[in-house]
Design a protein around this motif. Structure first.
Motif, short mmCIF file in Angstrom:
data_model
loop_
_atom_site.label_atom_id
_atom_site.label_comp_id
_atom_site.label_asym_id
_atom_site.label_seq_id
_atom_site.Cartn_x
_atom_site.Cartn_y
_atom_site.Cartn_z
N ILE A 119 0.87 -1.18 0.00
CA ILE A 119 0.00 0.00 0.00
C ILE A 119 0.91 1.22 0.00
CG2 ILE A 119 -0.26 -0.13 2.51
CD1 ILE A 119 -3.05 1.17 2.08
N LYS A 120 0.63 2.14 -0.91
CA LYS A 120 1.47 3.33 -1.04
C LYS A 120 0.59 4.57 -1.07
CE LYS A 120 5.25 1.17 -3.51
NZ LYS A 120 6.10 1.19 -4.70
N ILE A 121 1.16 5.64 -0.54
CA ILE A 121 0.50 6.95 -0.62
C ILE A 121 1.53 7.92 -1.18
CG2 ILE A 121 1.01 7.56 1.77
CD1 ILE A 121 -1.82 8.95 1.73
N ASP A 122 1.14 8.65 -2.20
CA ASP A 122 2.03 9.63 -2.83
C ASP A 122 1.50 11.02 -2.51
OD1 ASP A 122 3.72 11.10 -4.38
OD2 ASP A 122 3.08 10.25 -6.30
N PRO A 123 2.12 11.71 -1.54
CA PRO A 123 1.60 13.03 -1.14
C PRO A 123 1.84 14.11 -2.20
CG PRO A 123 3.54 12.45 0.15
CD PRO A 123 3.23 11.28 -0.71
N HIS A 124 2.72 13.85 -3.16
CA HIS A 124 3.05 14.88 -4.15
C HIS A 124 2.70 14.43 -5.57
CE1 HIS A 124 5.02 16.92 -0.91
NE2 HIS A 124 5.78 15.86 -0.67
N HIS A 125 1.65 13.62 -5.72
CA HIS A 125 1.20 13.19 -7.04
C HIS A 125 0.74 14.41 -7.81
CE1 HIS A 125 -1.41 11.13 -10.00
NE2 HIS A 125 -0.53 10.15 -9.86
N GLU A 126 1.01 14.43 -9.15
CA GLU A 126 0.72 15.64 -9.93
C GLU A 126 -0.77 15.95 -10.06
OE1 GLU A 126 1.43 12.41 -13.14
OE2 GLU A 126 2.76 13.21 -11.64
N LYS A 127 -1.65 14.94 -10.03
CA LYS A 127 -3.08 15.19 -10.20
C LYS A 127 -3.87 15.07 -8.90
CE LYS A 127 -3.28 13.84 -15.01
NZ LYS A 127 -3.83 12.93 -16.00
N ILE A 128 -3.51 14.08 -8.08
CA ILE A 128 -4.28 13.81 -6.86
C ILE A 128 -3.34 13.80 -5.67
CG2 ILE A 128 -5.79 12.15 -5.71
CD1 ILE A 128 -6.52 11.06 -8.45
N PRO A 129 -3.41 14.79 -4.79
CA PRO A 129 -2.58 14.75 -3.57
C PRO A 129 -2.98 13.56 -2.69
CG PRO A 129 -3.48 16.94 -3.92
CD PRO A 129 -4.15 16.03 -4.89
N LEU A 143 -7.30 3.51 -4.81
CA LEU A 143 -8.26 3.32 -3.72
C LEU A 143 -8.75 4.68 -3.26
CD1 LEU A 143 -9.63 1.26 -1.85
CD2 LEU A 143 -7.75 1.58 -0.27
N GLY A 144 -10.05 4.92 -3.37
CA GLY A 144 -10.67 6.13 -2.84
C GLY A 144 -10.22 7.41 -3.50
N THR A 145 -10.11 7.44 -4.82
CA THR A 145 -9.69 8.68 -5.49
C THR A 145 -10.72 9.79 -5.33
OG1 THR A 145 -10.60 7.85 -7.56
CG2 THR A 145 -8.25 7.55 -7.21
N PHE A 146 -11.96 9.45 -5.02
CA PHE A 146 -13.01 10.46 -4.85
C PHE A 146 -13.03 11.04 -3.45
CE2 PHE A 146 -14.65 6.11 -4.93
CZ PHE A 146 -14.96 5.94 -3.60
N LEU A 147 -12.20 10.53 -2.54
CA LEU A 147 -12.12 11.05 -1.18
C LEU A 147 -11.27 12.31 -1.14
CD1 LEU A 147 -11.53 7.72 0.78
CD2 LEU A 147 -13.68 8.93 0.48
N SER A 148 -11.38 13.08 -0.07
CA SER A 148 -10.55 14.27 0.08
C SER A 148 -9.12 13.86 0.46
CB SER A 148 -11.13 15.19 1.16
OG SER A 148 -10.97 14.62 2.43
#
Length: 167
Positions: A119-129, A143-148
């Motif tokens: 499981i990865k989280i990219d805080p600096h993704h160009e489209k979705i923080p 996972l959960g791209t529609f979440l804040s």
């Protein structure tokens, strides 16, 4: 938050998942409020027609009002359909599944062994923080791209804990 963890039944049957997560987009306009909003908006848009009632100008303005009200109806109905997106993440000791159910794009499934899932989280993704992904079986799924942004960051910790607890 627009997601919930489903607690396993006690005593849990062998086929039941150890953890189950349901995610859905936030809905600011509920179905019951739709009628009130649409009626009020239509009344405000059609109110100027009362001034030209009985004159030939009415027939010149009427098509524009009909197009406007129809456009609002279409946009609100599309918004309601898009809000029916559902993601279901289920975790067993030997597998993890993600089902993405979209009203227009259909049903997509993903399955992997939780031992190998990253499981990865990219805080600096160009489209979705705070872009949240699961990688397993040589495939990366969102996972959960529609979440804040904050909800995805909180969800990362919860999903990581659930996966590690299942091992």
């Amino acid at each position: 938050m627009p997601y919930e963890w489903i607690a396993p039944e006690d005593p849990a049957p062998k086929s039941a998942p150890l953890a189950e997560l349901h995610l859905w987009p936030y809905r600011s306009l509920l179905r019951r409020d739709f009628v009130t909003f649409f009626a009020a908006t239509s009344a405000m848009i059609l109110l100027p027609l009362l001034a030209v009632m009985g004159s030939p100008v009415l027939w010149g303005l009427l098509p524009f009002f009909i197009i406007t009200v129809g456009g609002i109806w279409y946009a609100l109905q599309r918004n309601q359909r898009d809000g029916e997106i559902l993601e279901e993440l289920r975790i067993w000791p030997d597998r993890i599944t993600l089902d993405h159910i979209h009203p227009r794009r259909g049903h997509h499934s993903w399955e992997a062994n939780p031992y190998w899932v990253q499981i990865k989280i990219d805080p600096h993704h160009e489209k979705i923080p705070n872009y949240l992904t699961l990688k397993g079986n040589d495939r990366v799924v969102e996972l959960g791209t529609f979440l804040s942004d904050e909800e995805r960051a909180a969800l990362y910790d919860e999903v990581d804990f659930a996966i590690r607890a299942a091992l």
